[in-house]
Design a protein around this motif. Structure first.
Motif, PDB file in Angstrom:
ATOM      1  N   GLN A 287       0.828  -1.199   0.000  1.00  0.00           N
ATOM      2  CA  GLN A 287       0.000   0.000   0.000  1.00  0.00           C
ATOM      3  C   GLN A 287       0.859   1.243   0.000  1.00  0.00           C
ATOM      4  OE1 GLN A 287      -2.546  -1.116   3.512  1.00  0.00           O
ATOM      5  NE2 GLN A 287      -4.226  -0.596   2.118  1.00  0.00           N
ATOM      6  N   LEU A 288       0.781   2.014  -1.084  1.00  0.00           N
ATOM      7  CA  LEU A 288       1.513   3.265  -1.210  1.00  0.00           C
ATOM      8  C   LEU A 288       0.514   4.401  -1.426  1.00  0.00           C
ATOM      9  CD1 LEU A 288       4.391   1.944  -3.455  1.00  0.00           C
ATOM     10  CD2 LEU A 288       4.632   2.748  -1.113  1.00  0.00           C
ATOM     11  N   PRO A 289       0.906   5.634  -1.154  1.00  0.00           N
ATOM     12  CA  PRO A 289      -0.050   6.748  -1.231  1.00  0.00           C
ATOM     13  C   PRO A 289      -0.574   7.034  -2.630  1.00  0.00           C
ATOM     14  CG  PRO A 289       2.183   7.547  -0.821  1.00  0.00           C
ATOM     15  CD  PRO A 289       2.217   6.062  -0.631  1.00  0.00           C
ATOM     16  N   ASP A 290       0.178   6.687  -3.676  1.00  0.00           N
ATOM     17  CA  ASP A 290      -0.237   7.049  -5.031  1.00  0.00           C
ATOM     18  C   ASP A 290      -0.452   5.852  -5.958  1.00  0.00           C
ATOM     19  OD1 ASP A 290       2.427   6.405  -5.016  1.00  0.00           O
ATOM     20  OD2 ASP A 290       3.073   8.057  -6.289  1.00  0.00           O
ATOM     21  N   ALA A 291      -0.337   4.633  -5.457  1.00  0.00           N
ATOM     22  CA  ALA A 291      -0.567   3.446  -6.293  1.00  0.00           C
ATOM     23  C   ALA A 291      -0.566   2.213  -5.404  1.00  0.00           C
ATOM     24  CB  ALA A 291       0.503   3.319  -7.371  1.00  0.00           C
ATOM     25  N   SER A 292      -1.219   1.173  -5.874  1.00  0.00           N
ATOM     26  CA  SER A 292      -1.191  -0.086  -5.135  1.00  0.00           C
ATOM     27  C   SER A 292       0.079  -0.850  -5.472  1.00  0.00           C
ATOM     28  CB  SER A 292      -2.409  -0.945  -5.492  1.00  0.00           C
ATOM     29  OG  SER A 292      -2.294  -1.468  -6.798  1.00  0.00           O
ATOM     30  N   GLY A 293       0.559  -1.630  -4.514  1.00  0.00           N
ATOM     31  CA  GLY A 293       1.737  -2.439  -4.758  1.00  0.00           C
ATOM     32  C   GLY A 293       1.519  -3.429  -5.886  1.00  0.00           C
ATOM     33  N   SER A 294       0.282  -3.915  -6.045  1.00  0.00           N
ATOM     34  CA  SER A 294      -0.025  -4.863  -7.122  1.00  0.00           C
ATOM     35  C   SER A 294       0.179  -4.219  -8.492  1.00  0.00           C
ATOM     36  CB  SER A 294      -1.467  -5.358  -6.985  1.00  0.00           C
ATOM     37  OG  SER A 294      -1.647  -6.067  -5.779  1.00  0.00           O
ATOM     38  N   THR A 295      -0.216  -2.944  -8.624  1.00  0.00           N
ATOM     39  CA  THR A 295      -0.027  -2.226  -9.890  1.00  0.00           C
ATOM     40  C   THR A 295       1.449  -2.047 -10.193  1.00  0.00           C
ATOM     41  OG1 THR A 295      -2.111  -1.027  -9.638  1.00  0.00           O
ATOM     42  CG2 THR A 295      -0.470  -0.057 -11.101  1.00  0.00           C
ATOM     43  N   ILE A 296       2.226  -1.671  -9.178  1.00  0.00           N
ATOM     44  CA  ILE A 296       3.660  -1.468  -9.367  1.00  0.00           C
ATOM     45  C   ILE A 296       4.344  -2.797  -9.687  1.00  0.00           C
ATOM     46  CG2 ILE A 296       5.781  -0.615  -8.299  1.00  0.00           C
ATOM     47  CD1 ILE A 296       3.997   1.140  -6.513  1.00  0.00           C
ATOM     48  N   LEU A 297       3.908  -3.858  -9.017  1.00  0.00           N
ATOM     49  CA  LEU A 297       4.454  -5.194  -9.294  1.00  0.00           C
ATOM     50  C   LEU A 297       4.272  -5.552 -10.763  1.00  0.00           C
ATOM     51  CD1 LEU A 297       5.477  -8.064  -8.493  1.00  0.00           C
ATOM     52  CD2 LEU A 297       3.101  -8.602  -7.914  1.00  0.00           C
ATOM     53  N   SER A 298       3.076  -5.300 -11.291  1.00  0.00           N
ATOM     54  CA  SER A 298       2.797  -5.593 -12.693  1.00  0.00           C
ATOM     55  C   SER A 298       3.704  -4.793 -13.621  1.00  0.00           C
ATOM     56  CB  SER A 298       1.328  -5.289 -13.000  1.00  0.00           C
ATOM     57  OG  SER A 298       1.041  -5.510 -14.360  1.00  0.00           O
ATOM     58  N   GLU A 299       3.903  -3.507 -13.302  1.00  0.00           N
ATOM     59  CA  GLU A 299       4.790  -2.663 -14.114  1.00  0.00           C
ATOM     60  C   GLU A 299       6.212  -3.198 -14.112  1.00  0.00           C
ATOM     61  OE1 GLU A 299       4.366   0.523 -15.947  1.00  0.00           O
ATOM     62  OE2 GLU A 299       2.498  -0.588 -16.071  1.00  0.00           O
ATOM     63  N   ILE A 300       6.702  -3.541 -12.926  1.00  0.00           N
ATOM     64  CA  ILE A 300       8.074  -4.028 -12.802  1.00  0.00           C
ATOM     65  C   ILE A 300       8.269  -5.308 -13.599  1.00  0.00           C
ATOM     66  CG2 ILE A 300       9.729  -5.052 -11.185  1.00  0.00           C
ATOM     67  CD1 ILE A 300       8.730  -3.038  -9.092  1.00  0.00           C
ATOM     68  N   LYS A 301       7.321  -6.229 -13.492  1.00  0.00           N
ATOM     69  CA  LYS A 301       7.453  -7.523 -14.156  1.00  0.00           C
ATOM     70  C   LYS A 301       7.368  -7.411 -15.675  1.00  0.00           C
ATOM     71  CE  LYS A 301       8.202 -10.276 -10.725  1.00  0.00           C
ATOM     72  NZ  LYS A 301       9.447 -11.077 -10.638  1.00  0.00           N
ATOM     73  N   GLN A 302       6.722  -6.349 -16.181  1.00  0.00           N
ATOM     74  CA  GLN A 302       6.679  -6.124 -17.619  1.00  0.00           C
ATOM     75  C   GLN A 302       8.001  -5.592 -18.147  1.00  0.00           C
ATOM     76  OE1 GLN A 302       3.216  -4.009 -19.235  1.00  0.00           O
ATOM     77  NE2 GLN A 302       2.096  -4.500 -17.367  1.00  0.00           N
ATOM     78  N   ILE A 303       8.756  -4.951 -17.257  1.00  0.00           N
ATOM     79  CA  ILE A 303       9.987  -4.284 -17.680  1.00  0.00           C
ATOM     80  C   ILE A 303      11.220  -5.154 -17.501  1.00  0.00           C
ATOM     81  CG2 ILE A 303      11.518  -2.318 -17.173  1.00  0.00           C
ATOM     82  CD1 ILE A 303       8.957  -0.776 -16.367  1.00  0.00           C
ATOM     83  N   ALA A 304      11.298  -5.889 -16.390  1.00  0.00           N
ATOM     84  CA  ALA A 304      12.540  -6.606 -16.083  1.00  0.00           C
ATOM     85  C   ALA A 304      12.267  -7.915 -15.355  1.00  0.00           C
ATOM     86  CB  ALA A 304      13.464  -5.732 -15.236  1.00  0.00           C
ATOM     87  N   ASP A 305      13.179  -8.855 -15.547  1.00  0.00           N
ATOM     88  CA  ASP A 305      13.121 -10.131 -14.834  1.00  0.00           C
ATOM     89  C   ASP A 305      13.893  -9.960 -13.532  1.00  0.00           C
ATOM     90  OD1 ASP A 305      12.955 -12.752 -14.035  1.00  0.00           O
ATOM     91  OD2 ASP A 305      14.583 -13.436 -15.347  1.00  0.00           O
ATOM     92  N   ILE A 306      13.226  -9.373 -12.546  1.00  0.00           N
ATOM     93  CA  ILE A 306      13.885  -9.075 -11.277  1.00  0.00           C
ATOM     94  C   ILE A 306      12.993  -9.562 -10.135  1.00  0.00           C
ATOM     95  CG2 ILE A 306      12.868  -6.754 -11.275  1.00  0.00           C
ATOM     96  CD1 ILE A 306      15.318  -5.778  -9.754  1.00  0.00           C
TER      97      ILE A 306
END
Length: 235
Positions: free
Chosen positions: A56-75
């Motif tokens: 839980q972040l003030p400007d986005a959900s962690g699930s949304t950020i997780l999806s962004e990260i996984k689309q960009i890099a295998d990390i």
């Protein structure tokens, strides 16, 4: 180990940085999605071995950020949260999280879990599977190199991010805003010609490597750009 920690609890971030067991590790922190964007985009994720992400972040959900990260890099991404039942945690893992830790959690445990994740990833970080083929050229995003019959060219971070975003779209159009975020870590501004400048540079790099950059990278009116990755028919 290089770790990106995204959490809105400044006290927790300070505690992690001060008490991380390995003094050789590099810990970078962000308190919001907005603050983390320059690290997530602009090819900077390749500089990290692991991401520790609050749900839980003030400007986005962690699930949304997780999806962004996984689309960009295998990390590897370790989710941390003060709530979540068994089903929710399982769903989060199924959506791509590599670990899920309940708060409160000690720094030593975070370190141990991060070590496990990065150790599991290490053998494949620079595997041949990361190679992308663009016509007569071979593109290695992790190495930021574009190769052809003529030469091998070292790309800048922004050039590599643009080319990777276009290549992974598999011929589909990528919007200007998406390209701005991925290459520069920010949205495009009115009158800003940075994207056009770097698209021109990507075209030249493809041509230098032995293909036709002007034909490969095409403008899509009102949308952005697309990349032809298959062999082009001769005129």
């Amino acid at each position: 180990m290089r770790v990106l920690v995204i959490d809105d609890e400044q006290t927790l971030l300070d505690t992690i940085k001060l008490n991380w067991p390995d003094p050789e590790s590099r810990i970078v922190t962000a308190t919001s999605f907005s603050e983390a964007k320059p690290h997530i985009y602009a090819s900077r994720l390749a500089d990290f071995d692991c991401v520790i992400l609050d749900l839980q972040l003030p400007d986005a959900s962690g699930s949304t950020i997780l999806s962004e990260i996984k689309q960009i890099a295998d990390i590897p991404v370790m989710m941390v949260s003060g709530w979540g039942d068994t089903k929710f945690r399982a769903d989060t893992l199924n959506r791509g999280a590599d670990d899920y830790v309940m708060k409160p959690v000690g720094v030593s445990e975070l370190h141990a879990r991060a070590q496990r994740l990065t150790g599991r990833r290490a053998p494949s970080r620079h595997s041949a599977g990361a190679l992308l083929y663009i016509g007569d050229c071979r593109f290695h995003p992790l190495a930021r190199e574009l190769s052809g019959d003529k030469t091998t060219i070292a790309l800048t971070g922004a050039e590599s991010a643009l080319l990777e975003s276009l290549a992974r779209a598999r011929g589909g159009a990528v919007t200007r805003q998406d390209l701005y975020m991925k290459a520069f870590g920010r949205e495009g501004r009115s009158g800003d010609k940075s994207l056009e400048t770097y698209i021109g540079r990507v075209r030249r790099r493809i041509t230098e490597a032995g293909d036709d950059g002007d034909r490969r990278v095409q403008s899509v009116r009102g949308v952005g750009y697309r990349l032809l990755i298959e062999e082009m028919a001769s005129d």
